[in-house]
Design an enzyme around this catalytic site. Structure first.
Site, short mmCIF file in Angstrom:
data_model
loop_
_atom_site.label_atom_id
_atom_site.label_comp_id
_atom_site.label_asym_id
_atom_site.label_seq_id
_atom_site.Cartn_x
_atom_site.Cartn_y
_atom_site.Cartn_z
CG HIS A 161 -28.29 5.96 -15.11
ND1 HIS A 161 -29.09 4.97 -15.50
CD2 HIS A 161 -28.62 6.64 -13.92
CE1 HIS A 161 -30.03 5.05 -14.45
NE2 HIS A 161 -29.72 5.95 -13.61
CG ASP A 189 -28.88 2.62 -17.68
OD1 ASP A 189 -27.79 2.57 -17.52
OD2 ASP A 189 -29.96 3.09 -17.21
CB SER A 211 -30.58 4.96 -10.91
OG SER A 211 -31.72 5.48 -11.47
#
Length: 293
Positions: free
Chosen positions: A108, A153, A245
């Site tokens: 992402h 992810d 992230s």
């Protein structure tokens, strides 16, 4: 890290991202059209919060992906830690060096164009002895990455050249064993250190977290957890958050996971961080690097 409840703009950005992620993409230019407004932290540096935000991810969106209640990492303790930058010093995601010419980060965190900084301890744009700067020349998200569930992810990023391995910059090996409940690990990043209010640190933050059982993870997030994820956290309000992230989770000296998603605000009791379970992807990572080197 990303969180739940994005506005319509983030939903549109996320859908565009998913369409793009269907193919291997070259990293070409800064595309900030879907970015959140920049936020200035106490250090005075600007942190970009727009990593194509989706529900419950810990990229820089309004959800939260930073280290909360951690402490300053020791210099040279995390030589595999990378920063993905938009423009000269707008950090939007973390990353981890796994090969002399390859990084791992969260899928992402995909962007058209970004720069990579390794061996840099602070968020300051000033040069630090030992730092190395790169461009990404190829971005390869896992083909099974899905929105909005955040399965698979992870994304490989090829650097424009090989690193010069030093005490400040060196790759880490990926664990081939899946995490065991109770294992103590370290997560690191430059994400916000408070939530919901955004407050970015001056230097890289480290936090010790504990791997939770699969049953406790599923209890915290019913119908949202699969084998490509694991949960970690504790009851003391310690968590990764906004801006972290794609950063590393290291257990027993091996890379075990990547910061992926979680609840907002961060560090809530019984709402642990959720991390990409890299033991499920060692073959894909190896094969992808081999076929694209």
């Amino acid at each position: 890290m990303a969180t739940a409840g994005p506005s319509w703009k983030w939903m549109v950005c996320a859908l565009i991202t998913v369409l793009i992620l269907g193919v291997t993409a070259s990293v070409l230019a800064n595309d900030d059209s879907c970015n959140n407004p920049s936020t200035t932290g106490t250090s005075g540096s600007t942190q970009d919060l727009g990593a194509e935000a989706t529900d419950d991810t810990r990229a820089n969106d309004s959800s939260g992906s930073r280290i909360i209640n951690g402490s300053d990492c020791q210099i040279k303790d995390e030589p595999w830690q990378g920063a993905l930058l938009l423009k000269p010093n707008q950090l939007y995601c973390g990353a981890v060096l796994v090969n002399p010419q390859w990084l791992l980060t969260a899928a992402h965190c995909w962007k058209k164009l970004f720069k990579i900084r390794l061996g840099h301890y602070s968020v300051s744009p000033n040069y630090e002895s030992g730092q190395q700067l790169f461009r990404g020349v190829r971005s390869i998200p896992h083909p099974g990455y899905s929105y909005p569930g955040h399965s698979n992810d992870l994304m490989l990023v090829k650097l424009n050249r090989r690193i010069r391995e030093t005490e400040n910059v060196k790759p880490i090996n990926i664990s081939s064993h899946c995490p065991v409940a109770g294992t103590r690990c370290t997560v690191s990043g430059w994400g916000t250190v408070s939530s919901p209010n955004v407050n970015f640190p001056k230097v890289l933050q480290c936090l010790n977290i504990t791997v939770l059982s699969d049953s406790k993870c599923r209890e915290a997030y019913p119908r949202q957890i699969d084998a490509t994820m694991f949960c970690a956290g504790d009851e003391a309000g310690r968590d990764s958050c906004q801006g972290d992230s794609g950063g590393p989770v290291v257990c027993n000296g091996k890379l075990q996971g990547l910061v992926s998603w979680g609840d907002f605000p961060c560090a809530q009791p019984n709402r642990p961080g959720v991390y990409t379970n890299l033991c499920r992807f060692t073959k894909w990572i190896h094969d992808t690097i081999q076929s694209n080197s």
